[in-house]
Design a protein around this motif. Structure first.
Motif, PDB file in Angstrom:
ATOM      1  N   LEU A 152       0.778  -1.248  -0.032  1.00 31.97           N
ATOM      2  CA  LEU A 152      -0.001  -0.033  -0.045  1.00 31.97           C
ATOM      3  C   LEU A 152       0.970   1.303  -0.092  1.00 31.97           C
ATOM      4  O   LEU A 152       0.603   2.287  -0.724  1.00 31.97           O
ATOM      5  CB  LEU A 152      -1.030   0.039   1.144  1.00 31.97           C
ATOM      6  N   LEU A 153       1.901   1.349   0.688  1.00 28.95           N
ATOM      7  CA  LEU A 153       2.992   2.388   0.692  1.00 28.95           C
ATOM      8  C   LEU A 153       3.435   2.598  -0.562  1.00 28.95           C
ATOM      9  O   LEU A 153       3.716   3.758  -0.915  1.00 28.95           O
ATOM     10  CB  LEU A 153       3.817   2.271   1.742  1.00 28.95           C
TER      11      LEU A 153
ATOM     12  N   LEU B 112       3.124   7.081  10.799  1.00 26.86           N
ATOM     13  CA  LEU B 112       2.580   6.913  12.090  1.00 26.86           C
ATOM     14  C   LEU B 112       1.830   5.627  11.720  1.00 26.86           C
ATOM     15  O   LEU B 112       1.092   5.502  10.907  1.00 26.86           O
ATOM     16  CB  LEU B 112       1.605   7.775  12.593  1.00 26.86           C
ATOM     17  N   ASP B 113       2.350   4.381  12.369  1.00 24.52           N
ATOM     18  CA  ASP B 113       1.735   3.161  12.569  1.00 24.52           C
ATOM     19  C   ASP B 113       0.652   2.920  13.390  1.00 24.52           C
ATOM     20  O   ASP B 113       1.137   2.844  14.910  1.00 24.52           O
ATOM     21  CB  ASP B 113       2.581   2.011  12.313  1.00 24.52           C
ATOM     22  N   VAL B 114      -0.696   3.114  13.209  1.00 24.11           N
ATOM     23  CA  VAL B 114      -1.731   3.258  14.487  1.00 24.11           C
ATOM     24  C   VAL B 114      -1.886   1.544  14.646  1.00 24.11           C
ATOM     25  O   VAL B 114      -2.253   1.026  13.708  1.00 24.11           O
ATOM     26  CB  VAL B 114      -2.925   3.912  14.074  1.00 24.11           C
ATOM     27  N   GLY B 115      -1.721   1.177  15.906  1.00 26.59           N
ATOM     28  CA  GLY B 115      -2.065  -0.122  16.268  1.00 26.59           C
ATOM     29  C   GLY B 115      -0.931  -1.086  15.587  1.00 26.59           C
ATOM     30  O   GLY B 115      -1.251  -2.298  15.103  1.00 26.59           O
TER      31      GLY B 115
ATOM     32  N   VAL C 149      -0.242   8.600   7.679  1.00 26.03           N
ATOM     33  CA  VAL C 149      -0.840   7.879   8.796  1.00 26.03           C
ATOM     34  C   VAL C 149      -1.485   6.723   8.365  1.00 26.03           C
ATOM     35  O   VAL C 149      -2.303   6.697   7.380  1.00 26.03           O
ATOM     36  CB  VAL C 149      -1.870   8.639   9.503  1.00 26.03           C
ATOM     37  N   ALA C 150      -1.111   5.550   9.076  1.00 28.36           N
ATOM     38  CA  ALA C 150      -1.638   4.115   8.257  1.00 28.36           C
ATOM     39  C   ALA C 150      -1.960   3.226   9.619  1.00 28.36           C
ATOM     40  O   ALA C 150      -1.595   3.339  10.886  1.00 28.36           O
ATOM     41  CB  ALA C 150      -0.367   3.436   7.735  1.00 28.36           C
TER      42      ALA C 150
ATOM     43  N   TYR D  42      -1.072  11.561   3.560  1.00 31.80           N
ATOM     44  CA  TYR D  42      -1.878  10.282   3.107  1.00 31.80           C
ATOM     45  C   TYR D  42      -2.269   9.541   4.213  1.00 31.80           C
ATOM     46  O   TYR D  42      -1.611   9.430   5.236  1.00 31.80           O
ATOM     47  CB  TYR D  42      -1.262   9.620   1.949  1.00 31.80           C
ATOM     48  N   LEU D  43      -3.628   9.124   4.284  1.00 30.93           N
ATOM     49  CA  LEU D  43      -4.047   8.416   5.065  1.00 30.93           C
ATOM     50  C   LEU D  43      -4.343   6.950   4.547  1.00 30.93           C
ATOM     51  O   LEU D  43      -4.932   6.891   3.538  1.00 30.93           O
ATOM     52  CB  LEU D  43      -5.437   8.917   5.563  1.00 30.93           C
ATOM     53  N   ILE D  44      -3.614   5.887   5.145  1.00 29.67           N
ATOM     54  CA  ILE D  44      -3.510   4.468   4.517  1.00 29.67           C
ATOM     55  C   ILE D  44      -4.243   3.647   5.455  1.00 29.67           C
ATOM     56  O   ILE D  44      -4.056   3.672   6.508  1.00 29.67           O
ATOM     57  CB  ILE D  44      -2.231   3.899   4.428  1.00 29.67           C
TER      58      ILE D  44
END
Length: 190
Positions: free
Chosen positions: A27-28, A40-43, A103-104, A131-133
């Motif tokens: 995806l990146l 930023l990797d959320v979770g 932010v992903a 970008y929001l992934i």
């Protein structure tokens, strides 16, 4: 929401971890990012995706997770100067507005009953032009209504995601859906 021991067993398994890392990297690769951008990797869980992104893409990566044990495991394997891990609730991100270029969240928000709040926080800390992934499970609206009564897990629907994104001024640049999974990349305007 912290995962149960059973969820951690599955989520932290080597095969699942490899699949999530490969998918996040794929995806990146769909966006035109610049070296040094803040990601930023959320979770982030045990940090496998954050480690891979930091190592392979010359990005400043921060991974957050609400579970201190997951962050402890992530930190144990990180020796890169461009990689940081923090214990943090995704519903209340301790970052200023516009802090990140990317932010992903990959396969994380379905573990959180208040996933809409998490998405709002992700948008808040994303800079204009960033970008929001988003990659996660999605459910039919009728099932979401039934399951939300129990408030155990988050059950995003494609309709709800699209509504939140539109209200936040996000512009879709990519979407792919496979049965009960969706990948979306949005660009934040203004």
């Amino acid at each position: 929401m912290r995962m149960t021991a059973f969820e951690k067993f599955f989520v932290n398994s080597p095969s699942h971890t490899r699949a999530v890392v490969a998918h996040a990297q794929q995806l990146l690769g769909r966006i035109n990012y610049q070296p040094g951008w803040r990601y930023l990797d959320v979770g982030c869980g045990v940090g496998a995706t954050a480690c891979e992104i930091a190592g392979a893409n010359n990005l400043e990566v921060t991974g957050i997770d609400i579970d201190p044990k997951q962050i402890e495991a992530a930190s144990a394997g990180s020796a890169r100067p461009n990689l940081h891990f923090r214990v943090m609730d995704a519903k209340r991100l301790d970052f200023p507005d516009g802090q990140f270029d990317i932010v992903a969240a990959c396969m994380a928000t379905h573990h959180i009953p208040d996933w809409e709040r998490v998405l709002a926080e992700m948008v808040r800390v994303l800079r204009s032009g960033g970008y929001l992934i988003y990659s996660d499970l999605v459910f039919p609206s009728w099932l979401v209504k039934i399951v939300r009564l129990f408030r155990v897990m988050g059950f995003p629907s494609t309709t709800a995601l699209e509504s939140i994104a539109a209200n936040a001024g996000l512009v879709k640049v990519h979407q792919a859906q496979r049965s009960w999974e969706v990948d979306v990349i949005w660009l934040k305007n203004g």
